[in-house]
Write a protein that holds these residues in place. Structure first.
Motif, PDB file in Angstrom:
ATOM      1  N   LEU A   1       0.840  -1.202   0.000  1.00 10.21           N
ATOM      2  CA  LEU A   1       0.000   0.000   0.000  1.00 10.21           C
ATOM      3  C   LEU A   1       0.873   1.250   0.000  1.00 10.21           C
ATOM      4  CD1 LEU A   1      -2.666  -1.238   2.549  1.00 10.21           C
ATOM      5  CD2 LEU A   1      -2.728  -1.358   0.051  1.00 10.21           C
ATOM      6  N   PRO A   2       0.953   1.958  -1.113  1.00  7.43           N
ATOM      7  CA  PRO A   2       1.910   3.064  -1.244  1.00  7.43           C
ATOM      8  C   PRO A   2       1.495   4.295  -0.430  1.00  7.43           C
ATOM      9  CG  PRO A   2       0.492   2.984  -3.153  1.00  7.43           C
ATOM     10  CD  PRO A   2       0.155   1.771  -2.334  1.00  7.43           C
ATOM     11  N   ARG A   3       2.506   5.069  -0.062  1.00 17.53           N
ATOM     12  CA  ARG A   3       2.281   6.394   0.512  1.00 17.53           C
ATOM     13  C   ARG A   3       2.327   7.389  -0.639  1.00 17.53           C
ATOM     14  NH1 ARG A   3       6.544   5.942   5.611  1.00 17.53           N
ATOM     15  NH2 ARG A   3       5.741   3.978   6.467  1.00 17.53           N
ATOM     16  N   SER A   4       1.177   7.882  -1.041  1.00 16.65           N
ATOM     17  CA  SER A   4       1.069   8.649  -2.285  1.00 16.65           C
ATOM     18  C   SER A   4       1.947   9.896  -2.267  1.00 16.65           C
ATOM     19  CB  SER A   4      -0.388   9.022  -2.539  1.00 16.65           C
ATOM     20  OG  SER A   4      -0.909   9.789  -1.469  1.00 16.65           O
ATOM     21  N   GLY A   5       2.202  10.472  -1.083  1.00 16.58           N
ATOM     22  CA  GLY A   5       3.017  11.673  -1.018  1.00 16.58           C
ATOM     23  C   GLY A   5       4.463  11.475  -1.398  1.00 16.58           C
ATOM     24  N   ASN A   6       4.893  10.215  -1.522  1.00 15.53           N
ATOM     25  CA  ASN A   6       6.290   9.928  -1.880  1.00 15.53           C
ATOM     26  C   ASN A   6       6.510   9.821  -3.384  1.00 15.53           C
ATOM     27  OD1 ASN A   6       6.985   9.852   0.816  1.00 15.53           O
ATOM     28  ND2 ASN A   6       6.681   7.638   0.996  1.00 15.53           N
ATOM     29  N   TYR A   7       5.451  10.076  -4.176  1.00 17.94           N
ATOM     30  CA  TYR A   7       5.540   9.902  -5.626  1.00 17.94           C
ATOM     31  C   TYR A   7       5.033  11.157  -6.329  1.00 17.94           C
ATOM     32  CZ  TYR A   7       5.848   5.020  -4.198  1.00 17.94           C
ATOM     33  OH  TYR A   7       6.223   3.842  -3.592  1.00 17.94           O
ATOM     34  N   SER A   8       5.795  11.622  -7.283  1.00 13.68           N
ATOM     35  CA  SER A   8       5.385  12.751  -8.109  1.00 13.68           C
ATOM     36  C   SER A   8       5.612  12.377  -9.570  1.00 13.68           C
ATOM     37  CB  SER A   8       6.178  14.008  -7.749  1.00 13.68           C
ATOM     38  OG  SER A   8       5.843  15.079  -8.602  1.00 13.68           O
ATOM     39  N   PHE A   9       4.545  12.440 -10.377  1.00 14.53           N
ATOM     40  CA  PHE A   9       4.602  11.936 -11.742  1.00 14.53           C
ATOM     41  C   PHE A   9       4.496  13.068 -12.747  1.00 14.53           C
ATOM     42  CE2 PHE A   9       2.407   8.740  -9.109  1.00 14.53           C
ATOM     43  CZ  PHE A   9       3.303   7.692  -9.227  1.00 14.53           C
ATOM     44  N   GLU A  10       5.337  12.999 -13.758  1.00 18.31           N
ATOM     45  CA  GLU A  10       5.211  13.824 -14.944  1.00 18.31           C
ATOM     46  C   GLU A  10       5.275  12.891 -16.146  1.00 18.31           C
ATOM     47  OE1 GLU A  10       7.769  17.324 -14.984  1.00 18.31           O
ATOM     48  OE2 GLU A  10       8.203  16.951 -12.853  1.00 18.31           O
ATOM     49  N   ARG A  11       5.037  13.446 -17.310  1.00 15.41           N
ATOM     50  CA  ARG A  11       5.013  12.593 -18.496  1.00 15.41           C
ATOM     51  C   ARG A  11       6.362  11.937 -18.757  1.00 15.41           C
ATOM     52  NH1 ARG A  11       2.200  11.071 -22.698  1.00 15.41           N
ATOM     53  NH2 ARG A  11       3.148  10.856 -24.750  1.00 15.41           N
ATOM     54  N   ASN A  12       7.446  12.661 -18.498  1.00 13.97           N
ATOM     55  CA  ASN A  12       8.767  12.107 -18.808  1.00 13.97           C
ATOM     56  C   ASN A  12       9.704  12.139 -17.609  1.00 13.97           C
ATOM     57  OD1 ASN A  12       9.140  14.815 -18.586  1.00 13.97           O
ATOM     58  ND2 ASN A  12      10.075  15.105 -20.615  1.00 13.97           N
ATOM     59  N   ARG A  13       9.131  12.262 -16.413  1.00 13.22           N
ATOM     60  CA  ARG A  13       9.969  12.365 -15.226  1.00 13.22           C
ATOM     61  C   ARG A  13       9.223  11.807 -14.019  1.00 13.22           C
ATOM     62  NH1 ARG A  13      14.444  15.406 -14.414  1.00 13.22           N
ATOM     63  NH2 ARG A  13      14.032  16.422 -16.407  1.00 13.22           N
ATOM     64  N   LEU A  14       9.979  11.190 -13.133  1.00 14.37           N
ATOM     65  CA  LEU A  14       9.434  10.642 -11.891  1.00 14.37           C
ATOM     66  C   LEU A  14      10.285  11.146 -10.731  1.00 14.37           C
ATOM     67  CD1 LEU A  14       7.695   8.487 -10.277  1.00 14.37           C
ATOM     68  CD2 LEU A  14       9.539   6.864 -10.800  1.00 14.37           C
ATOM     69  N   THR A  15       9.629  11.626  -9.683  1.00 16.05           N
ATOM     70  CA  THR A  15      10.333  12.044  -8.483  1.00 16.05           C
ATOM     71  C   THR A  15       9.882  11.178  -7.318  1.00 16.05           C
ATOM     72  OG1 THR A  15      10.446  14.326  -9.272  1.00 16.05           O
ATOM     73  CG2 THR A  15      10.860  13.955  -6.930  1.00 16.05           C
ATOM     74  N   LEU A  16      10.844  10.581  -6.617  1.00 15.95           N
ATOM     75  CA  LEU A  16      10.549   9.697  -5.497  1.00 15.95           C
ATOM     76  C   LEU A  16      11.159  10.250  -4.225  1.00 15.95           C
ATOM     77  CD1 LEU A  16      11.209   6.137  -7.021  1.00 15.95           C
ATOM     78  CD2 LEU A  16       9.054   7.408  -6.893  1.00 15.95           C
ATOM     79  N   LYS A  17      10.404  10.136  -3.149  1.00 16.63           N
ATOM     80  CA  LYS A  17      10.861  10.553  -1.829  1.00 16.63           C
ATOM     81  C   LYS A  17      11.116   9.308  -1.000  1.00 16.63           C
ATOM     82  CE  LYS A  17       9.391  13.284   2.171  1.00 16.63           C
ATOM     83  NZ  LYS A  17       8.275  14.099   2.746  1.00 16.63           N
ATOM     84  N   GLY A  18      12.344   9.127  -0.547  1.00 17.50           N
ATOM     85  CA  GLY A  18      12.718   7.921   0.186  1.00 17.50           C
ATOM     86  C   GLY A  18      12.251   7.942   1.631  1.00 17.50           C
ATOM     87  N   THR A  19      12.210   6.747   2.233  1.00 18.60           N
ATOM     88  CA  THR A  19      11.935   6.583   3.657  1.00 18.60           C
ATOM     89  C   THR A  19      12.956   5.599   4.214  1.00 18.60           C
ATOM     90  OG1 THR A  19      10.457   4.666   3.475  1.00 18.60           O
ATOM     91  CG2 THR A  19       9.483   6.845   3.122  1.00 18.60           C
ATOM     92  N   GLU A  20      12.811   5.256   5.493  1.00 16.21           N
ATOM     93  CA  GLU A  20      13.706   4.285   6.113  1.00 16.21           C
ATOM     94  C   GLU A  20      13.266   2.848   5.871  1.00 16.21           C
ATOM     95  OE1 GLU A  20      16.691   4.768   7.459  1.00 16.21           O
ATOM     96  OE2 GLU A  20      16.400   6.822   6.754  1.00 16.21           O
ATOM     97  N   ILE A  21      12.210   2.647   5.094  1.00 16.22           N
ATOM     98  CA  ILE A  21      11.776   1.296   4.731  1.00 16.22           C
ATOM     99  C   ILE A  21      12.554   0.862   3.490  1.00 16.22           C
ATOM    100  CG2 ILE A  21       9.851  -0.154   4.021  1.00 16.22           C
ATOM    101  CD1 ILE A  21       8.008   1.814   5.495  1.00 16.22           C
ATOM    102  N   SER A  22      13.241  -0.278   3.587  1.00 18.54           N
ATOM    103  CA  SER A  22      14.094  -0.745   2.493  1.00 18.54           C
ATOM    104  C   SER A  22      13.399  -1.828   1.680  1.00 18.54           C
ATOM    105  CB  SER A  22      15.414  -1.291   3.053  1.00 18.54           C
ATOM    106  OG  SER A  22      15.212  -2.573   3.624  1.00 18.54           O
ATOM    107  N   LEU A  23      14.025  -2.167   0.566  1.00 18.82           N
ATOM    108  CA  LEU A  23      13.516  -3.245  -0.283  1.00 18.82           C
ATOM    109  C   LEU A  23      13.607  -4.601   0.391  1.00 18.82           C
ATOM    110  CD1 LEU A  23      15.158  -2.145  -3.654  1.00 18.82           C
ATOM    111  CD2 LEU A  23      12.746  -1.891  -3.037  1.00 18.82           C
ATOM    112  N   ASP A  24      14.381  -4.707   1.454  1.00 17.28           N
ATOM    113  CA  ASP A  24      14.553  -5.982   2.156  1.00 17.28           C
ATOM    114  C   ASP A  24      13.410  -6.287   3.119  1.00 17.28           C
ATOM    115  OD1 ASP A  24      16.976  -6.140   0.862  1.00 17.28           O
ATOM    116  OD2 ASP A  24      18.137  -5.443   2.581  1.00 17.28           O
ATOM    117  N   GLN A  25      12.490  -5.352   3.280  1.00 14.77           N
ATOM    118  CA  GLN A  25      11.417  -5.533   4.241  1.00 14.77           C
ATOM    119  C   GLN A  25      10.104  -5.869   3.540  1.00 14.77           C
ATOM    120  OE1 GLN A  25      12.957  -1.540   6.072  1.00 14.77           O
ATOM    121  NE2 GLN A  25      11.465  -2.369   7.524  1.00 14.77           N
ATOM    122  N   ALA A  26       9.290  -6.702   4.185  1.00  9.57           N
ATOM    123  CA  ALA A  26       7.944  -6.996   3.693  1.00  9.57           C
ATOM    124  C   ALA A  26       7.034  -5.850   4.117  1.00  9.57           C
ATOM    125  CB  ALA A  26       7.450  -8.326   4.237  1.00  9.57           C
ATOM    126  N   ASP A  27       7.244  -4.718   3.489  1.00  9.45           N
ATOM    127  CA  ASP A  27       6.589  -3.487   3.910  1.00  9.45           C
ATOM    128  C   ASP A  27       6.365  -2.636   2.661  1.00  9.45           C
ATOM    129  OD1 ASP A  27       5.652  -1.314   5.436  1.00  9.45           O
ATOM    130  OD2 ASP A  27       7.055  -1.739   7.053  1.00  9.45           O
TER     131      ASP A  27
END
Length: 495
Positions: free
Chosen positions: A328-354
Motif C-alpha cells: 500500500l503506497p504512501r502517495s506523497g512519496n511519488y510525483s509523476f510527470e510525463r517524462n519524469r518521476l520524483t521519489l521521496k525515500g523513507t527508512e523502509i528498504s527493499l529488504d522488508q515486507a513493507d
C-alpha cells in the motif's frame, strides 16, 4: 494466421477471461502488488491492452506487511445481466470475496465476502442462481472442488458447501471454472502444482452440481515431461468462445531461461491455446494436448496482425495501468510527470515486507536493455530487479560522507553484498542494465564514459531459487529519510 505465445508477457499469472459482445476481457493475479488484479481487453484474443485494475482503493484489499506471493490470488472474471464480477482470495487473510462494476473502465465495488474457504474462487450464474466454487474443504472437512449457492447481493451462503469433484489424483487440485456448453456442464480445473508438473484437467456432468465424470484422457493440456522445451508449467486455464463459434483456452505457463536450463524468472505468463470439441462432447486442447510457442490457425482472420510492444518508456506507458507499487503506497512519496518521476525515500528498504518507495513494471522478455538517468542529493536511489524482499539486484547511486558512488548490490536469500562501488563526481548518472536469459550486466555512464561494474546470474532471481509465485519487476526506488530522487529518460528496450 500465425500467432506467438505468450500473448501477454511478464508476470500476469492465473488468467481469467470473459466475452461481452465482440470484446474479450482478461484479469490476472497481483499478489503483494497494488493496484490489485490487472485488467486487459482484446478484440482478437492475441493483442491485449491494459485497461486498469479491479482493486484500486486501499480499502478494498489488506496488503499491509504482506509477504511476497501473499495477498491477491487467482481471480475469476465474469459478466452477468450487464454487470462484471471479479472474485478472488486474499490468501494472507484466507478470505474469499468478490467485487462488481457496471463499468469495467471505472471503479469497482467494495468487497463482498463469502464464507467458504479455499482459494481460486469461481462464479457461475444460471436461472437466477449464483454458484460459488473454490478448492478447499466442504462443511464436513472433505477436500476437493467445493460448491455452494450464494445470494449475489450479499455473498451469504444459501446452501451448504459440498464437494462436487475431487480431480484425477494430481496434487493441489485448484482453479475450478464451470461452464454450460451444448447441454453439458463442464468443470475445468488444474492439478500438479503451478510448476513443472502443472496440468489442466476437466470433468462433465448433467447439472451444475454434478455428478461429474472425468475426461478419460486427462490431462487435457500439459507440457510436463517435455525436456528441452522452453514453455513449461502449463495450467490454470479458462475457456472462451469467439465470434466464429470456436473455443479457446487462456492459461498460464512460463518460459524457462534455456532449453536445458530449468529456471524461470519472468514469472507465469498468459498463453492462448485452441480447443476443439468432438462429436462425443469431450474436448481436446492444443497440439496433442500441449501448448506451443507458435500456433498456425485459420480461426483468426489473416488480416489480424499480432503487435508486439518492443519498448517501455515513461511516455508510452501509463502510471496507473502499467506500473505498480509494493503493497500500500504512501502517495506523497511519488510525483509523476510525463517524462519524469520524483521519489521521496523513507527508512523502509527493499529488504522488508513493507512499503518501500518503489514503483515497478514487469520484465517482459529475456533480452533487454534498461536505461535510466538518476539524480539525488542524499540517500540511495536507482533501479532494482526485484523478485521479492530476499531476492533482488540493486543498481543505484548512493550519497555517503565521502561523496557519491554507484553501487551494484546483490541480495540472494541471507546473502546481501555490494559487489562493486565506483566513485562519481556528480549527483547524477545514467544507469544501464543489459539483460540476457542467463545474466544481467550493470554499466554506469558518467561524463561520456561507460564503467562496467559486474554481472549477476538471472537464476538467483528465479522461482526455483526464490520460491513464490511472482516474477521479476523492473523497479525504480528511493531509500533513506531526506532522499529526493529524480528519474528521467527511462527505457526498457527488448530485442
Amino acid at each position: 494466421m500465425r500467432f506467438n505465445n505468450p500473448v501477454v508477457k511478464g508476470m500476469y499469472p492465473d488468467p481469467s477471461v470473459c466475452k461481452v459482445k465482440d470484446t474479450y476481457y482478461l484479469a490476472c493475479s497481483s499478489f503483494q502488488y497494488f493496484p490489485g488484479v490487472p485488467l486487459f481487453e482484446s478484440k482478437d484474443l492475441i493483442n491485449w491492452k491494459p485497461i486498469g485494475h479491479c482493486l484500486t482503493r486501499q480499502s478494498q484489499i489488506q496488503l499491509d506487511k504482506v509477504n511476497s506471493s501473499g495477498g491477491v490470488f487467482a481471480p475469476t472474471l465474469r459478466y452477468h445481466n450487464g454487470r462484471f464480477y471479479m472474485t478472488t482470495t486474499n490468501d494472507t487473510t484466507r478470505q474469499n470475496f468478490y467485487v462488481w462494476t457496471d463499468d469495467i473502465y471505472g471503479e469497482w465495488s467494495d468487497p463482498i465476502n463469502v464464507d467458504q474457504g479455499g482459494i481460486d474462487p469461481d462464479l457461475y450464474f444460471e436461472d437466477g442462481k449464483a454458484y460459488f466454487m473454490s478448492n478447499g474443504a466442504d462443511d464436513h472437512g472433505r477436500g476437493g472442488i467445493v460448491q455452494c449457492q450464494i445470494d449475489i447481493e450479499t455473498g451469504c451462503k444459501l446452501t451448504p458447501s459440498r464437494v462436487i469433484w475431487q480431480g484425477t489424483g494430481g496434487r493441489y487440485l485448484e482453479a475450478p471454472h464451470l461452464y454450460k456448453i451444448n447441454g453439458w456442464y463442464y468443470l475445468l480445473a488444474a492439478e500438479g502444482g503451478t510448476e513443472y508438473g502443472h496440468m489442466v484437467t476437466y470433468a462433465r456432468g448433467p447439472s451444475p452440481g454434478g455428478p461429474f465424470e472425468a475426461y478419460p484422457l486427462n490431462p487435457v493440456l500439459t507440457n510436463r515431461n517435455l525436456g528441452g522445451y522452453e514453455i513449461q508449467g502449463v495450467g490454470h486455464g479458462d475457456l472462451v468462445q469467439d465470434n466464429g463459434g470456436n473455443w479457446w483456452m487462456l492459461h498460464l505457463g512460463f518460459r524457462q531461461i534455456g532449453r536445458w536450463f530449468a529456471y524461470h524468472h519472468l514469472g507465469r505468463e498468459v498463453f492462448l491455446t485452441p480447443v476443439t470439441f468432438g462429436e462425443n462432447g469431450w474436448f481436446t486442447a492444443g497440439d496433442n494436448g500441449t501448448t506451443l510457442s507458435c500456433f498456425e490457425t485459420d480461426r483468426i482472420p489473416e488480416e489480424v496482425v499480432q503487435n508486439e510492444k518492443k519498448s517501455d518508456t515513461f511516455e508510452n506507458t501509463e502510471w496507473d495501468k502499467d506500473w505498480c507499487y509494493l503493497r500500500l503506497p504512501r502517495s506523497g512519496n511519488y510525483s509523476f510527470e510525463r517524462n519524469r518521476l520524483t521519489l521521496k525515500g523513507t527508512e523502509i528498504s527493499l529488504d522488508q515486507a513493507d512499503t518501500p518507495t518503489f514503483i515497478g513494471i514487469r520484465q517482459r522478455d529475456f533480452n533487454a536493455v534498461i536505461t535510466c538517468d538518476v539524480s539525488l542529493e542524499s540517500g540511495e536511489a536507482g533501479i532494482t530487479l526485484y523478485m521479492d524482499e530476499n531476492h533482488h539486484y540493486d543498481f543505484a547511486i548512493r550519497k555517503d560522507e565521502n561523496g557519491y558512488k554507484v553501487i551494484e548490490r546483490l541480495n540472494i536469500g541471507d546473502i546481501k553484498s555490494i559487489e562493486k562501488a565506483v566513485d562519481i563526481h556528480h549527483s547524477c548518472a545514467s544507469l544501464i542494465i543489459r539483460s540476457t536469459p542467463n545474466a544481467y550486466s550493470f554499466v554506469v555512464q558518467v561524463d561520456g564514459k561507460e564503467i562496467h561494474l559486474g554481472t549477476a546470474q538471472t537464476k538467483y532471481l528465479s522461482s526455483e531459487v526464490a520460491g513464490g509465485f511472482t516474477g521479476v519487476m523492473i523497479g525504480l526506488y528511493a531509500y533513506g529519510e531526506g532522499c529526493l530522487a529524480e528519474f528521467s529518460n527511462f527505457k526498457c528496450e527488448y530485442a
